[in-house]
Write a protein that holds these residues in place. Sequence first.
Motif, PDB file in Angstrom:
ATOM      1  N   GLN A 148       0.848  -1.189   0.000  1.00  0.00           N
ATOM      2  CA  GLN A 148       0.000   0.000   0.000  1.00  0.00           C
ATOM      3  C   GLN A 148       0.881   1.235   0.000  1.00  0.00           C
ATOM      4  OE1 GLN A 148      -2.943   0.168   3.107  1.00  0.00           O
ATOM      5  NE2 GLN A 148      -3.733   2.143   2.436  1.00  0.00           N
ATOM      6  N   SER A 149       0.430   2.281  -0.699  1.00  0.00           N
ATOM      7  CA  SER A 149       1.173   3.544  -0.790  1.00  0.00           C
ATOM      8  C   SER A 149       0.277   4.699  -0.376  1.00  0.00           C
ATOM      9  CB  SER A 149       1.649   3.780  -2.224  1.00  0.00           C
ATOM     10  OG  SER A 149       2.504   2.741  -2.637  1.00  0.00           O
ATOM     11  N   GLN A 150       0.903   5.762   0.134  1.00  0.00           N
ATOM     12  CA  GLN A 150       0.207   6.985   0.511  1.00  0.00           C
ATOM     13  C   GLN A 150       1.049   8.172   0.043  1.00  0.00           C
ATOM     14  OE1 GLN A 150      -2.754   7.231   1.845  1.00  0.00           O
ATOM     15  NE2 GLN A 150      -3.142   5.391   3.051  1.00  0.00           N
ATOM     16  N   LYS A 151       0.397   9.310  -0.181  1.00  0.00           N
ATOM     17  CA  LYS A 151       1.069  10.527  -0.617  1.00  0.00           C
ATOM     18  C   LYS A 151       1.228  11.460   0.587  1.00  0.00           C
ATOM     19  CE  LYS A 151      -1.332  13.409  -3.056  1.00  0.00           C
ATOM     20  NZ  LYS A 151      -2.021  14.140  -4.106  1.00  0.00           N
ATOM     21  N   MET A 152       2.386  12.114   0.675  1.00  0.00           N
ATOM     22  CA  MET A 152       2.611  13.103   1.726  1.00  0.00           C
ATOM     23  C   MET A 152       3.276  14.340   1.134  1.00  0.00           C
ATOM     24  SD  MET A 152       5.608  11.375   3.985  1.00  0.00           S
ATOM     25  CE  MET A 152       6.974  10.537   3.226  1.00  0.00           C
ATOM     26  N   ILE A 153       3.052  15.484   1.772  1.00  0.00           N
ATOM     27  CA  ILE A 153       3.556  16.764   1.257  1.00  0.00           C
ATOM     28  C   ILE A 153       4.442  17.424   2.298  1.00  0.00           C
ATOM     29  CG2 ILE A 153       2.909  19.044   0.393  1.00  0.00           C
ATOM     30  CD1 ILE A 153       0.166  17.743  -0.401  1.00  0.00           C
ATOM     31  N   LEU A 154       5.689  17.663   1.912  1.00  0.00           N
ATOM     32  CA  LEU A 154       6.639  18.364   2.742  1.00  0.00           C
ATOM     33  C   LEU A 154       6.700  19.821   2.307  1.00  0.00           C
ATOM     34  CD1 LEU A 154       9.011  18.517   4.784  1.00  0.00           C
ATOM     35  CD2 LEU A 154      10.496  17.683   2.954  1.00  0.00           C
ATOM     36  N   ILE A 155       6.415  20.734   3.245  1.00  0.00           N
ATOM     37  CA  ILE A 155       6.467  22.176   2.956  1.00  0.00           C
ATOM     38  C   ILE A 155       7.439  22.809   3.939  1.00  0.00           C
ATOM     39  CG2 ILE A 155       5.195  24.348   2.913  1.00  0.00           C
ATOM     40  CD1 ILE A 155       2.680  22.766   2.218  1.00  0.00           C
ATOM     41  N   LYS A 156       8.511  23.398   3.408  1.00  0.00           N
ATOM     42  CA  LYS A 156       9.500  24.044   4.278  1.00  0.00           C
ATOM     43  C   LYS A 156       9.363  25.546   4.218  1.00  0.00           C
ATOM     44  CE  LYS A 156      12.973  20.503   4.520  1.00  0.00           C
ATOM     45  NZ  LYS A 156      14.394  20.207   4.469  1.00  0.00           N
TER      46      LYS A 156
END
Length: 156
Positions: A148-156
């Motif tokens: 299973q895969s999931q999407k994540m968002i890194l905001i710096k």
Amino acid sequence: SWQSMYTFDVNGNCTFGEFNRWIGGSWQLSDDILLIYYNNRTNIISFYANTVSVTYTSFTNIQDDNLFPNKFSLSQNYPNPFNPSTIISYQLPIISRVTIKIFNVTGQEILTLLDEEKSPGVYNIDFNASQLSSGVYIYQMKAGEFTQSQKMILIK
């Protein structure tokens, strides 16, 4: 004549009781009052019976609904978007070799967070992405036949 015979555990709780009467030259099981002692012989329950066998069970207030999951699962990371760390949760219903990898949006593998055999249960991984640049990343879990895969968002 009559006799009551009892067996106690190490805590003074009666685990077995038997009531006998002297009939025809021998002791025979007979129905009568059997007193079952518990709480280190401080409390009594009475039964009208010839034998009583007691099993003690301990109860706790621990909720164990999530201790042994019934399916594989990879949860959405939290928080999402994040900066610079996030929690990735997953669960296993059986002992499994688990790998969790991070990929960029082009599918290039960035790093392996986990690659080991785990017991059934619910797990959390604290992922620190301070070495990565802002962007969208995919995390993927494999455990046996499960993927299973999931999407994540890194905001710096």
